[in-house]
Design a protein around this motif. Structure first.
Motif, PDB file in Angstrom:
ATOM      1  N   GLY A 139       0.829  -1.191   0.000  1.00  0.00           N
ATOM      2  CA  GLY A 139       0.000   0.000   0.000  1.00  0.00           C
ATOM      3  C   GLY A 139       0.868   1.248   0.000  1.00  0.00           C
ATOM      4  N   MET A 140       0.410   2.267  -0.723  1.00  0.00           N
ATOM      5  CA  MET A 140       1.130   3.535  -0.814  1.00  0.00           C
ATOM      6  C   MET A 140       0.117   4.670  -0.680  1.00  0.00           C
ATOM      7  N   LEU A 141       0.622   5.885  -0.539  1.00  0.00           N
ATOM      8  CA  LEU A 141      -0.222   7.070  -0.420  1.00  0.00           C
ATOM      9  C   LEU A 141       0.078   8.018  -1.574  1.00  0.00           C
ATOM     10  N   LEU A 142      -0.923   8.259  -2.381  1.00  0.00           N
ATOM     11  CA  LEU A 142      -0.814   9.166  -3.517  1.00  0.00           C
ATOM     12  C   LEU A 142      -0.599  10.592  -3.035  1.00  0.00           C
ATOM     13  N   TYR A 143       0.243  11.336  -3.741  1.00  0.00           N
ATOM     14  CA  TYR A 143       0.315  12.779  -3.488  1.00  0.00           C
ATOM     15  C   TYR A 143      -0.701  13.486  -4.375  1.00  0.00           C
ATOM     16  N   ARG A 144      -0.652  13.223  -5.690  1.00  0.00           N
ATOM     17  CA  ARG A 144      -1.684  13.757  -6.579  1.00  0.00           C
ATOM     18  C   ARG A 144      -1.619  13.052  -7.926  1.00  0.00           C
ATOM     19  N   ALA A 145      -2.746  13.119  -8.626  1.00  0.00           N
ATOM     20  CA  ALA A 145      -2.834  12.567  -9.976  1.00  0.00           C
ATOM     21  C   ALA A 145      -3.502  13.602 -10.864  1.00  0.00           C
ATOM     22  N   ASP A 146      -2.824  13.962 -11.964  1.00  0.00           N
ATOM     23  CA  ASP A 146      -3.367  14.932 -12.905  1.00  0.00           C
ATOM     24  C   ASP A 146      -2.617  14.801 -14.226  1.00  0.00           C
TER      25      ASP A 146
END
Length: 138
Positions: free
Chosen positions: A30-37
């Motif tokens: 499992g990981m934590l996204l910073y942002r997706a765009d």
């Protein structure tokens, strides 16, 4: 589904699973996204972790997001991002207060930022379980 909709689901459900290779052995965590765009899917880790070494040895990965009854799998190649402005943005972001200790202790070099650009996403729902997968370019 349009890529903007996929980015929205990813950002609203920032915990994802990352698959890497450790030699011949797949590894998932499992990981934590910073942002997706449009600039890519951005997340970070520490340079001391096994996942960092695995990515450096083989940057081809798959990310798996879940949200709103949809699974989104994104395949692609990660790039290590060396951008001091982005690094400071991450350190100062309200969702990343847990990283402040690194900065205060002068070990902010541990922070390694990765970006997946131009990935191929496929979606899955119960309703589309047996449908042919049609990749969406991100």
């Amino acid at each position: 589904m349009r890529k903007e909709e996929l980015f929205k689901i990813m950002n609203e459900n920032p915990v994802f699973h990352l698959a890497t290779m450790d030699g011949e052995q797949p590894r998932v965590r499992g990981m934590l996204l910073y942002r997706a765009d449009e600039q890519g899917i951005i997340f970070h880790t520490a340079s001391t972790k096994d996942v960092y070494r695995q990515i450096k040895e083989n940057p081809k990965v798959e990310l798996c997001f879940q949200g709103q009854g949809i699974q989104i799998r994104v395949s692609g190649t990660l790039e290590n991002v060396e951008d001091e402005n982005l690094k400071n943005e991450i350190f100062n972001h309200p969702t990343r207060k847990f990283l402040q200790a690194w900065k205060e202790q002068g070990i902010d070099g541990l922070l390694q930022i990765f970006r997946l650009k131009n990935g191929a996403a496929v979606t899955w729902t119960m309703e589309t379980n047996f449908d042919e997968k049609k990749p969406i370019q991100l």
